[in-house]
Design an enzyme around this catalytic site. Sequence first.
Site, PDB file in Angstrom:
ATOM      1  N   SER A 193       2.168  -5.404   0.976  1.00 30.30           N
ATOM      2  CA  SER A 193       1.392  -5.649  -0.350  1.00 30.30           C
ATOM      3  C   SER A 193       0.153  -4.624  -0.071  1.00 30.30           C
ATOM      4  CB  SER A 193       1.185  -7.006  -0.524  1.00 30.30           C
ATOM      5  OG  SER A 193       0.180  -7.732   0.114  1.00 30.30           O
ATOM      6  N   ARG A 197      -0.243  -1.954  -2.976  1.00 31.16           N
ATOM      7  CA  ARG A 197      -1.276  -1.900  -4.089  1.00 31.16           C
ATOM      8  C   ARG A 197      -2.228  -0.811  -4.012  1.00 31.16           C
ATOM      9  NH1 ARG A 197      -3.717  -5.927  -1.765  1.00 31.16           N
ATOM     10  NH2 ARG A 197      -2.399  -7.735  -2.923  1.00 31.16           N
ATOM     11  N   ASN A 201      -2.004   1.788  -7.483  1.00 30.93           N
ATOM     12  CA  ASN A 201      -3.109   1.784  -8.305  1.00 30.93           C
ATOM     13  C   ASN A 201      -3.578   3.234  -8.227  1.00 30.93           C
ATOM     14  OD1 ASN A 201      -4.687  -0.342  -9.479  1.00 30.93           O
ATOM     15  ND2 ASN A 201      -3.782  -1.168  -7.431  1.00 30.93           N
TER      16      ASN A 201
END
Lengths: 270, 156
Positions: A193, A197, A201
């Site tokens: 994660s 992440r 992004n």
Amino acid sequence: MAASEGEMTSVEYIQHHLTNLHVGEGFWTFNLDTIFISVALGLLMIFTGMKVTKNMATDVPGGFQNFVEMILEFVQGQVKDTFPGKNALIAPMALTIFVWVWLMNFMDLIPIDLFPLIASWFGLGYLKIVPTTDLSTTLAMSLVVFALIIYYNLKVKGVGGYLKMFLFHPFGKFFVPVNVVMTAIEELAKPLSLALRLFGNLFAGELVFLLIALLAGGVGFSAMLLIFGPLQVILDLAWLIFHLLVITLQAFIFMVLTIVYLGMAHTEDH
Amino acid sequence: MNITATLIPQMIAFILLIWFINKVMWGPLSEMMEARQKRIADGLAAAEKGKHEQEMAEKRAKEVLHDAKKQSAEIIAQAQKRSSEIVEESKENARAEGERIVNAAQAEIEREVAQAKEQLRSQLASVAVAGAEKILKKEIDANTHSNMLNELAAKI
């Protein structure tokens, strides 16, 4: 704008911008641009640090030293708030993550065609200057964090304690197989994660910049001058400002989650 | 966007960067900041101490001043008392001296009066004898009658 690229479709333009300058094939591909820029930014950090500490004043810190101290105190405060116990490695690591990720993210705000254009003058076909849009970078960092999580779990809880955590957490001793699967997923989700992440992004952010850049590409000259050109500038500026927030937030999240995960590794019970 | 061997140099770079940042920047800077914190804390403590001492000194100065005032008031009161005493004493002395002088004067006067009386008395006797001699020239014997007249004069 893709003016220097000659005739290119939108898809080709995007694909071109999403390709790293690389050597090698398959897994054994080295993305030279990613490595070069991240290392350069790391060196920038080191030299800045050396410069600050060389001229540091105990009594009345100057402007830049103040700024550096501010970041340092901010990171220290975060570590103090979220990290239980004492570990001299956590705070400098958190600082490194925060500043390095922020600097790498910041590359995203440089006009996306600028560096590929300059690179093309030197005969380099591809250049992707945002290291954090390369999954290898984010995963490399999260894997280091993951290794540290395992190391400190073993160090603090002992091998038995770590195994116990897998066996009896979260549902108690009657659901051992379920517990093993759940805990394994939980532990593996941490680095994944973290990496995904940040990568997601920044990748999405870069893609939006590319789409904004494509906006005025295929239209006529007058339409571009009157409508799409200004619109592109406004959209680009708006996304730039918003993205400035995003890159800071992502760097911050990466740092805080690292502290939290390592903090969890340092505590006996969840 | 595939995971590639770039991973390996990136991991090494990350680890080295953490090490360098700790060595070059975090260590010295945080040490310096700690030292500064300590210095500031020390300074504040010293200031607090100084303030306390100043308060004490002020209190003591006040006490000293108060004592001095009290003492001076006492001294003044004593001096006043003493001066009034001296005045009283000198008054007393003057009165006694005056009385003495008056007494002496009176004694002198009395003595003089007595002397004058004595003189008068003695002279009176001779005057009376002379008068009587002139009046009773022939028949009175001066010796016999002077005794009688002297007795008379003693009665005055």
